[in-house]
Scaffold this active site. Structure first.
Site, PDB file in Angstrom:
ATOM      1  N   ARG A 151      26.779 -60.807 -31.791  1.00  0.00           N
ATOM      2  CA  ARG A 151      27.070 -59.507 -31.182  1.00  0.00           C
ATOM      3  C   ARG A 151      25.870 -58.584 -31.382  1.00  0.00           C
ATOM      4  NH1 ARG A 151      32.197 -57.593 -30.194  1.00  0.00           N
ATOM      5  NH2 ARG A 151      31.024 -55.726 -29.635  1.00  0.00           N
ATOM      6  N   GLN A 206      41.382 -61.435 -34.547  1.00  0.00           N
ATOM      7  CA  GLN A 206      40.602 -62.587 -35.001  1.00  0.00           C
ATOM      8  C   GLN A 206      41.093 -63.052 -36.374  1.00  0.00           C
ATOM      9  OE1 GLN A 206      36.423 -61.686 -34.994  1.00  0.00           O
ATOM     10  NE2 GLN A 206      36.220 -61.918 -32.786  1.00  0.00           N
ATOM     11  N   GLU A 243      28.957 -66.674 -31.887  1.00  0.00           N
ATOM     12  CA  GLU A 243      28.617 -65.596 -30.971  1.00  0.00           C
ATOM     13  C   GLU A 243      27.835 -64.551 -31.762  1.00  0.00           C
ATOM     14  OE1 GLU A 243      30.957 -62.519 -28.028  1.00  0.00           O
ATOM     15  OE2 GLU A 243      31.671 -62.674 -30.104  1.00  0.00           O
ATOM     16  N   ARG A 290      44.892 -67.034 -30.445  1.00  0.00           N
ATOM     17  CA  ARG A 290      43.689 -67.506 -31.142  1.00  0.00           C
ATOM     18  C   ARG A 290      43.899 -68.910 -31.688  1.00  0.00           C
ATOM     19  NH1 ARG A 290      39.666 -63.342 -30.547  1.00  0.00           N
ATOM     20  NH2 ARG A 290      40.802 -61.375 -30.360  1.00  0.00           N
ATOM     21  N   HIS A 302      37.518 -57.494 -20.351  1.00  0.00           N
ATOM     22  CA  HIS A 302      38.204 -56.969 -21.528  1.00  0.00           C
ATOM     23  C   HIS A 302      39.116 -55.808 -21.126  1.00  0.00           C
ATOM     24  CE1 HIS A 302      34.506 -58.838 -23.042  1.00  0.00           C
ATOM     25  NE2 HIS A 302      35.185 -59.081 -24.146  1.00  0.00           N
ATOM     26  N   LYS A 346      35.815 -65.567 -19.525  1.00  0.00           N
ATOM     27  CA  LYS A 346      36.533 -65.152 -20.732  1.00  0.00           C
ATOM     28  C   LYS A 346      37.396 -63.946 -20.383  1.00  0.00           C
ATOM     29  CE  LYS A 346      35.942 -62.752 -25.115  1.00  0.00           C
ATOM     30  NZ  LYS A 346      34.985 -62.019 -25.978  1.00  0.00           N
TER      31      LYS A 346
END
Length: 214
Positions: free
Chosen positions: A27, A199, A25, A174, A107, A134
């Site tokens: 950002r 993460q 990804e 995760r 989110h 997501k």
């Protein structure tokens, strides 16, 4: 599948890192990029998600970044569910014309909503044109993580959902989510390079997942 989230601020030196990554990804909201930078990044032979979160850049700049990334070859584009209708419409149309899959994301950086609210959020994202939804929420307890993982057992969302728990309590998501049906999970490239709370660095996560498979 592990997606490495990259945001190396004000630099595109991480292009070298992409040589050893299959899925990442980018950002873009946390980077200073030219049109050439975006073309160089998204023309790489790597599966890439184009992400440009609100906050640091205005909507016009964000939209321009995302469209440029789609034109350059992004495999996925991530749009926040709260984005305005015109913003989403233009990105959806561009993605459709280029064969780029759309991730519509939700989110909550403070809490994890209840079960029914999570289902409503996912349904809303799909109704707005998502190929993949997501849902990333701050997990303040083990039960929060369990609720997020429970989303993966919903038949309506099978093979079309990614969940992530943010914060220390969310780390279990995760690791476990891909084993329960999440299309992928996000990781950092290395310790100290996290783009979101909870993460785990890529190599450590790969080792944990390898042990679980055995």
């Amino acid at each position: 599948m592990i997606c490495v989230s990259l945001d190396e601020r004000y630099s595109v030196n991480f292009l070298k890192a992409l040589r050893n990554i299959d899925f990442a990804e980018i950002r873009m909201d946390r980077m200073a990029l030219t049109g050439k930078d975006i073309a160089d990044i998204f023309s790489q032979s790597v599966m890439l998600i184009a992400t440009c979160r609100p906050g640091l850049l205005d909507n016009q700049k964000r939209k321009a970044y995302l469209i440029a990334a789609i034109d350059a070859g992004a495999k996925y584009v991530d749009i926040e569910v709260e984005s305005d209708i015109a913003f989403k419409k233009e990105i959806l149309e561009k993605a459709g014309s280029k064969g780029c899959k759309v991730i519509i994301s939700y989110h909550d950086f403070e809490k994890t909503p209840g079960d029914e609210r999570l289902k409503q959020i996912a349904a809303l994202c799909f109704s707005e044109g998502a190929d993949i939804v997501k849902i990333a929420c701050k997990a303040n307890s083990v039960m929060d993580s369990a609720r997020l993982l429970g989303m993966l057992g919903q038949e309506d969302f099978k093979d079309r959902l990614v969940v992530a728990g943010m914060g220390n309590e969310g780390k279990i998501t995760r690791i476990v989510a891909p084993f329960l049906g999440s299309l992928f999970t996000y990781a950092s490239l290395a310790e100290g390079m996290q783009t979101a709370g909870g993460q785990i660095e890529k190599e450590k996560l790969e080792e944990i997942m390898r042990l679980l498979r055995q």
